[in-house]
Write a protein that holds these residues in place. Structure first.
Motif, PDB file in Angstrom:
ATOM      1  N   ASP A 106       0.812  -1.215   0.000  1.00  0.00           N
ATOM      2  CA  ASP A 106       0.000   0.000   0.000  1.00  0.00           C
ATOM      3  C   ASP A 106       0.845   1.264   0.000  1.00  0.00           C
ATOM      4  N   LEU A 107       2.161   1.097   0.026  1.00  0.00           N
ATOM      5  CA  LEU A 107       3.061   2.251   0.099  1.00  0.00           C
ATOM      6  C   LEU A 107       3.357   2.760  -1.310  1.00  0.00           C
ATOM      7  N   VAL A 108       3.151   4.025  -1.527  1.00  0.00           N
ATOM      8  CA  VAL A 108       3.408   4.629  -2.836  1.00  0.00           C
ATOM      9  C   VAL A 108       4.768   5.320  -2.796  1.00  0.00           C
ATOM     10  N   LEU A 109       5.711   4.798  -3.577  1.00  0.00           N
ATOM     11  CA  LEU A 109       7.053   5.382  -3.671  1.00  0.00           C
ATOM     12  C   LEU A 109       7.225   6.000  -5.055  1.00  0.00           C
ATOM     13  N   PRO A 110       8.015   7.042  -5.166  1.00  0.00           N
ATOM     14  CA  PRO A 110       8.190   7.704  -6.474  1.00  0.00           C
ATOM     15  C   PRO A 110       8.999   6.855  -7.445  1.00  0.00           C
ATOM     16  N   GLY A 111       8.472   6.728  -8.668  1.00  0.00           N
ATOM     17  CA  GLY A 111       9.230   6.180  -9.801  1.00  0.00           C
ATOM     18  C   GLY A 111       9.965   4.895  -9.521  1.00  0.00           C
ATOM     19  N   ASP A 112      11.223   4.872  -9.963  1.00  0.00           N
ATOM     20  CA  ASP A 112      12.055   3.670  -9.884  1.00  0.00           C
ATOM     21  C   ASP A 112      12.779   3.596  -8.545  1.00  0.00           C
ATOM     22  N   THR A 113      12.032   3.354  -7.476  1.00  0.00           N
ATOM     23  CA  THR A 113      12.635   3.156  -6.165  1.00  0.00           C
ATOM     24  C   THR A 113      12.109   1.855  -5.576  1.00  0.00           C
ATOM     25  N   LEU A 114      12.900   1.276  -4.685  1.00  0.00           N
ATOM     26  CA  LEU A 114      12.575  -0.041  -4.145  1.00  0.00           C
ATOM     27  C   LEU A 114      13.120  -0.143  -2.728  1.00  0.00           C
ATOM     28  N   ILE A 115      12.277  -0.611  -1.794  1.00  0.00           N
ATOM     29  CA  ILE A 115      12.772  -0.928  -0.456  1.00  0.00           C
ATOM     30  C   ILE A 115      13.467  -2.278  -0.547  1.00  0.00           C
ATOM     31  N   ALA A 116      14.780  -2.251  -0.437  1.00  0.00           N
ATOM     32  CA  ALA A 116      15.557  -3.470  -0.668  1.00  0.00           C
ATOM     33  C   ALA A 116      15.774  -4.277   0.599  1.00  0.00           C
ATOM     34  N   LEU A 117      15.700  -3.607   1.771  1.00  0.00           N
ATOM     35  CA  LEU A 117      16.038  -4.319   3.000  1.00  0.00           C
ATOM     36  C   LEU A 117      15.437  -3.562   4.175  1.00  0.00           C
ATOM     37  N   ILE A 118      14.982  -4.313   5.182  1.00  0.00           N
ATOM     38  CA  ILE A 118      14.469  -3.719   6.419  1.00  0.00           C
ATOM     39  C   ILE A 118      15.242  -4.329   7.589  1.00  0.00           C
ATOM     40  N   ARG A 119      15.738  -3.462   8.468  1.00  0.00           N
ATOM     41  CA  ARG A 119      16.431  -3.939   9.670  1.00  0.00           C
ATOM     42  C   ARG A 119      15.538  -3.627  10.872  1.00  0.00           C
ATOM     43  N   ARG A 120      15.167  -4.709  11.637  1.00  0.00           N
ATOM     44  CA  ARG A 120      14.230  -4.556  12.752  1.00  0.00           C
ATOM     45  C   ARG A 120      14.748  -5.330  13.963  1.00  0.00           C
ATOM     46  N   THR A 172       4.563  -7.139   4.200  1.00  0.00           N
ATOM     47  CA  THR A 172       5.329  -6.620   5.330  1.00  0.00           C
ATOM     48  C   THR A 172       4.752  -5.276   5.773  1.00  0.00           C
ATOM     49  N   VAL A 173       4.485  -5.157   7.087  1.00  0.00           N
ATOM     50  CA  VAL A 173       3.952  -3.922   7.658  1.00  0.00           C
ATOM     51  C   VAL A 173       5.077  -3.207   8.399  1.00  0.00           C
ATOM     52  N   LEU A 174       5.285  -1.953   8.085  1.00  0.00           N
ATOM     53  CA  LEU A 174       6.352  -1.177   8.700  1.00  0.00           C
ATOM     54  C   LEU A 174       6.004  -0.831  10.145  1.00  0.00           C
ATOM     55  N   GLU A 175       7.025  -0.878  10.992  1.00  0.00           N
ATOM     56  CA  GLU A 175       6.858  -0.583  12.410  1.00  0.00           C
ATOM     57  C   GLU A 175       7.803   0.533  12.817  1.00  0.00           C
ATOM     58  N   PRO A 176       7.488   1.253  13.911  1.00  0.00           N
ATOM     59  CA  PRO A 176       8.421   2.266  14.411  1.00  0.00           C
ATOM     60  C   PRO A 176       9.779   1.648  14.714  1.00  0.00           C
ATOM     61  N   SER A 177      10.835   2.404  14.439  1.00  0.00           N
ATOM     62  CA  SER A 177      12.244   2.000  14.618  1.00  0.00           C
ATOM     63  C   SER A 177      12.764   1.123  13.489  1.00  0.00           C
ATOM     64  N   ASP A 178      11.916   0.747  12.514  1.00  0.00           N
ATOM     65  CA  ASP A 178      12.431   0.031  11.339  1.00  0.00           C
ATOM     66  C   ASP A 178      13.401   0.937  10.578  1.00  0.00           C
ATOM     67  N   ARG A 179      14.517   0.336  10.114  1.00  0.00           N
ATOM     68  CA  ARG A 179      15.467   1.070   9.260  1.00  0.00           C
ATOM     69  C   ARG A 179      15.359   0.512   7.852  1.00  0.00           C
ATOM     70  N   LEU A 180      14.992   1.382   6.935  1.00  0.00           N
ATOM     71  CA  LEU A 180      14.737   0.976   5.553  1.00  0.00           C
ATOM     72  C   LEU A 180      15.918   1.366   4.680  1.00  0.00           C
ATOM     73  N   GLU A 209      17.620  -7.647  13.478  1.00  0.00           N
ATOM     74  CA  GLU A 209      17.462  -8.675  12.462  1.00  0.00           C
ATOM     75  C   GLU A 209      17.199  -8.033  11.097  1.00  0.00           C
ATOM     76  N   VAL A 210      17.600  -8.760  10.054  1.00  0.00           N
ATOM     77  CA  VAL A 210      17.382  -8.292   8.690  1.00  0.00           C
ATOM     78  C   VAL A 210      16.159  -8.991   8.125  1.00  0.00           C
ATOM     79  N   ILE A 211      15.202  -8.211   7.647  1.00  0.00           N
ATOM     80  CA  ILE A 211      13.974  -8.742   7.070  1.00  0.00           C
ATOM     81  C   ILE A 211      13.987  -8.487   5.565  1.00  0.00           C
TER      82      ILE A 211
END
Length: 706
Positions: free
Chosen positions: A655-669, A680-688, A672-674
């Motif tokens: 449901d997240l709208v990102l501009p153009g050619d961008t991609l969330i490649a990795l989440i650190r929570r 995947t639902v984003l949570e506070p303190s997640d590093r994207l 741990e690396v997700i």
């Protein structure tokens, strides 16, 4: 072989329209405003076909120049290509030949200014040309040169005026002239036969020589892989259309006898159908456009020609004083000598003689450039990595070589003997001056394996440095490889073998090889010189056919790791070098050039002044990855409970709208690396970690890092 320091390199500031402007502005001078009348005397009404065929015959040189310019974007243009591909001897011929061809073409343009000036003031044409040469010499010496903004303005004005000329001329032919009148003007169509047409094609070939000027500015072009070939192709399409249609109009509206002796045919033709403008405004418009074209070519031509002795002097093919910079940081002696040569041509030759010699030299250079592409391709040098490759290789180059030879023959024996004489003088200069000053050989020795003892390893080194300056291509998965890379943060003392073993165990999780096999490949690289050690960083690497995507391990150590650095070429035993940073890279076998670009990208980051401090200060694995990633193509965001990123919390990635050619490649929570997916639902303190094009990464920065 000189490698340019970062302070010596020209900044990349030129875009697509700048490439188009330099190329187009250089072509629309003498070729259109001065040459058609002289050419009509050789071909009759079929002269416009000569321009069409000349535009077709230059295609191989265009494609070859574009390929070489994207592979070796260096100031010096054709000289640099020929020297590095065919060796200093051909480089000497090519450098001096291009210098003379540019000098001849510029002399021709300066004569054109004198011819058009006679519409207002009756002055001797050659004296006007000589005076203007002196003026441009002074301008170049004091450092005022053609700027890209001025060039854009001049070319825009030229295109507008020439479009008006073409449209108004075609309307005049269609409405004010009958079919019988037009047919009479075109009869006899080829009074001198095919031979006359072929001679004229070679004669007008100089009209397209401006295309080669792009090679001289390749070092300054942004995104050269796209902008150089596209700019050159657009320029040739526009120039060919205007040449063919414009010259057809001149033939249709002017008396054939008058046209053949007319040095200002565009102005004379315009006077026939610009009578709707008050007074002499139509003539004034054409004359001002001609002045702009000739002045641009004259000033830029002198500047470009003077850079060839400068570049050759830096490579020790010419006396060092040619590279001497004067008070205004310009190559004063090179400029003065170039201007003197142009004055000599103006005095000694008539306009027709200058055009013939300029075309003959240009054809000779194009023969060499086409052959240079064949040599570079067949040399199999891994670091020869053009961003644009000529189509229909090698038949395109073979056609270019053979057609250029044929056109040189048709131009005439005087041009052939003069060109041969210059080649002989260049060979004498090489034999008695250059031979003892240079040690390198061209890529041609990499082609002929039986001459392997002459291979010059410094050539590959220089090409790799050029790759580092060019950077990655859009399709290179460097960011993705870094994002999923393993990270080893070493706190205790470890040997090189122990670090290799640890990195190999991690890579074995993704590669279809055992840890021992991977470690053996890395250790073998120390025996073949494949480990690069620079600025306290080691880059062990190898390629294998067993993987389809690259993998990497980043290593940071708090203490020195001693890395073997013996020279495999000489057998000399060197002291081990201590490093605290290592990047282990494994790439697919089928794309060696991409592997080299990856290594070059890492080396480029390591060379940046703040890299070592930023790397040492990184707090965790993710920050280490961020240090290596290019800032303009990646972004790290932390989802917080307040601020711009707070609105990301609780949002599913689908449901997240990102501009153009961008991609969330990795989440650190939570340490741990997700690996992200749509649910995947984003949570506070997640590093994207987000990767994408520079334009869209900037948009994210603007939205979330205010």
């Amino acid at each position: 072989m000189p490698n340019l320091k970062s302070g010596d390199r020209l900044s990349k500031e030129l875009g697509l329209f700048d490439v188009f402007s330099v190329s187009t502005g250089a072509m629309f001078s003498s070729g259109f405003f001065l040459l058609p009348g002289l050419a009509a005397a050789k071909a009759g009404p079929s002269v416009f076909l000569a321009y069409l065929f000349a535009g077709i015959f230059i295609l191989p040189a265009l494609f070859s120049t574009a390929e070489l310019s994207t592979a070796l974007p260096r100031a010096g243009g054709a000289y640099f290509f020929l020297d590095r591909s065919l060796g200093p001897m051909i480089g000497t011929i090519g450098g001096l030949g291009t210098f003379l061809a540019l000098s001849l073409k510029t002399s021709f343009a300066l004569i054109g200014i004198g011819a058009y000036a006679s519409f207002f003031v009756e002055l001797p044409i050659k004296w006007v040309a000589i005076a203007l040469t002196v003026v441009f010499m002074v301008i170049n010496v004091v450092g005022a040169k053609e700027t890209t903004r001025l060039q854009r303005i001049l070319v825009t004005v030229l295109i507008v005026v020439l479009t008006l000329f073409v449209v108004q001329g075609l309307m005049f032919i269609g409405t004010d002239m009958t079919m019988e009148q037009t047919r009479d003007q075109m009869t006899p169509f080829m009074p001198f036969g095919v031979s006359g047409l072929m001679t004229t094609i070679g004669f007008v070939f100089v009209s397209y020589a401006g295309l080669t000027k792009v090679a001289s500015i390749a070092e300054e072009v942004k995104n050269p892989d796209r902008n150089i070939p596209l700019g050159m192709i657009l320029s040739l399409v526009v120039a060919t259309f205007v040449y063919v249609v414009g010259v057809f109009i001149m033939v249709a509206v002017l008396d054939s006898v008058e046209l053949q002796s007319d040095l200002t045919p565009v102005a004379t033709a315009a006077a026939s159908f610009f009578d709707w403008l008050p007074g002499r405004w139509g003539l004034l418009l054409i004359v001002l456009a001609a002045f702009a074209a000739f002045a641009s070519t004259g000033n830029a031509g002198l500047m470009s020609a003077s850079r060839y002795p400068l570049a050759m002097a830096r490579d020790r093919l010419m006396p060092a004083w040619f590279a001497t910079l004067g008070r205004f940081k310009t190559p004063i002696w090179s400029i003065l000598v170039s201007g003197g040569v142009m004055i000599l041509f103006i005095v000694a030759l008539n306009a027709e003689g200058i055009a013939k010699l300029a075309s003959a030299f240009q054809l000779l250079i194009f023969i060499m450039i086409n052959f240079a592409v064949i040599v570079m391709r067949e040399s199999r040098i891994p670091s020869y990595d053009p961003g644009y490759k000529s189509p229909f290789y090698p038949w395109m180059q073979v056609f270019g070589i053979l057609s250029s030879f044929v056109l040189i023959i048709y131009i005439g024996w005087m041009s052939i003997f003069f060109t041969a004489g210059i080649v002989v003088l260049c060979l004498l200069w090489f034999n008695y001056y250059v031979k003892g000053n240079v040690e390198r050989d061209g890529a041609i020795y990499h082609w002929f394996r039986r001459l392997g003892e002459h291979q010059f390893d410094g050539l590959d080194t220089e090409f790799r440095n050029i790759m580092k300056e060019k950077g990655l291509r859009g399709e290179d998965p460097f960011e993705e490889i870094v994002v999923r890379s393993f990270v080893v943060d070493v706190k205790e003392q470890m040997t090189f073998d122990e670090v290799v073993t640890r990195a190999s165990r991690l890579l074995a999780q993704r590669l279809p090889k055992s840890a021992d096999e991977i470690a053996s490949r890395f250790m073998d690289s120390t025996k073949t010189g494949a480990i690069t050690v620079t600025r306290g960083v080691a880059l062990p690497h190898f390629r294998t056919e067993l993987v389809n995507q690259g993998e990497m391990v980043l290593v940071r150590s708090s203490q020195d790791i001693l890395v073997p650095s013996d020279d495999p070429l000489t057998g000399s035993i060197e002291p081990e070098k201590g490093v605290r940073t290592m990047f282990f890279l494994v790439s697919p076998e089928q794309d060696p050039a991409q592997h080299l670009r990856m290594l070059a990208q890492i080396a480029g980051r390591v060379d940046e002044p703040r890299f070592a401090d930023t790397w040492r200060e990184a707090r965790d694995e993710q920050e280490l990855r961020d240090v290596l990633l290019r800032n303009e193509r990646s972004l790290t965001l932390t989802v917080r409970q307040d601020g711009p990123t707070a609105r990301l919390a609780g949002v599913a990635l689908k449901d997240l709208v990102l501009p153009g050619d961008t991609l969330i490649a990795l989440i650190r929570r939570d340490g741990e690396v997700i690996v992200p997916h749509g649910r995947t639902v984003l949570e506070p303190s997640d590093r994207l970690t987000i990767i994408g094009t520079p334009k869209h990464i900037d948009a994210l920065r603007e939205a979330y890092q205010k």
